[in-house]
Design an enzyme around this catalytic site. Structure first.
Site: not given
Length: 275
Positions: A166, A212, A243
């Site tokens: 991320c 995502d 995600h």
């Protein structure tokens, strides 16, 4: 042989760097480094576990603490407070995370003392995602790479690669942009860089979730830029994956895709760090 892990502090270009180190001991000869770059939750129990997984695979793995300022983590970003904030965020609709009005409405439903703690921690925690922080984080990662390549006895003279998740995924790619000696970057659902793509000197492997779109919609343009400059980039998009599918402490965890991506990441790292 067991994996040895410890927190260490070393001198960086902009002050001390606090990082979590792991390796299979003893280290008779220097080994390649994998820099493991945290999500917005910090170098928490999950990231430390990931560090130890890469160490068990034969690397020296290092996770610098992006929250630490000159080697010291601010009180509002202490691990227990971040975990409490994470649990709170996962208890409310995701669209509320980044909407201050809705988020405040949810916070106001908590006991008074908890409201104060959540507000302070969430302000710091969500501030970590501000793009203005990126340069400082990249400098910290470059300092970590320099320490591994040039100073630390377990890794001196060996290749340095990175794996990020991320926020850390975006920074893993940014490290490739900013470190001409970087061996390779693995990106888990991180935003791709938009500038200075021609500076990249190493392969990049990315893993993304089909569910995502905030991230996956950015990948074709980056893929095209990498191709234009003759750079190596492979994007693997798992259908129906959300995600953060790799994080086994999240409700988004998908064991099948986590298993597959970890195996592919190990193959990639072996290829880019082969002696």
């Amino acid at each position: 042989m067991p994996v040895h892990s410890e927190w260490r502090t070393f001198a960086g270009t902009d002050g001390d760097v606090r990082a979590y180190f792991a390796s299979v001991e003893p280290v008779a000869e220097p080994r390649p480094t994998v820099i493991v770059i945290q999500e917005m939750w910090g170098v928490d129990a999950h990231i430390r576990d990931v560090v130890e997984r890469f160490a068990a695979a034969g690397y020296v793995a290092i996770a610098p603490d992006l929250f630490a300022e000159n080697g010291v983590r601010p009180e509002d970003l202490g691990e227990e407070k971040v975990k409490e904030a994470k649990d709170f965020l996962h208890s409310i609709p995701h669209q509320a995370w980044f909407n201050p009005d809705i988020r405040e409405e949810e916070i106001s439903k908590q006991p008074h003392d908890r409201q104060l703690t959540l507000r302070a921690t969430l302000t710091k925690l969500l501030g970590v995602l501000d793009p203005s922080k990126s340069e400082g984080f990249v400098n910290l990662l470059k300092a970590t790479a320099d320490y591994a390549r040039n100073t630390y006895s377990h890794t001196k003279g060996m290749p340095v690669s990175s794996v990020g998740f991320c926020l850390g995924g975006a920074l893993s790619a940014a490290l490739a942009v900013n470190d001409p000696r970087h061996a390779g970057s693995v990106v888990f659902y991180g935003r791709p860089p938009k500038e200075n793509i021609d500076n990249i000197q190493c392969p990049i492997l990315g893993f993304y979730g089909g569910n995502d779109p905030n991230i996956t919609n950015l990948i074709p343009a980056f893929e095209e830029e990498m191709k234009k400059f003759g750079k190596s980039f492979e994007a693997i998009v798992y259908p129906n994956a959300p995600h953060a599918f790799f994080n086994d402490t999240n409700p988004t965890y998908n064991a099948r895709y986590a298993r597959d991506s970890f195996a592919k990441a190990l193959t990639f790292l072996h290829q880019v760090t082969a002696e």
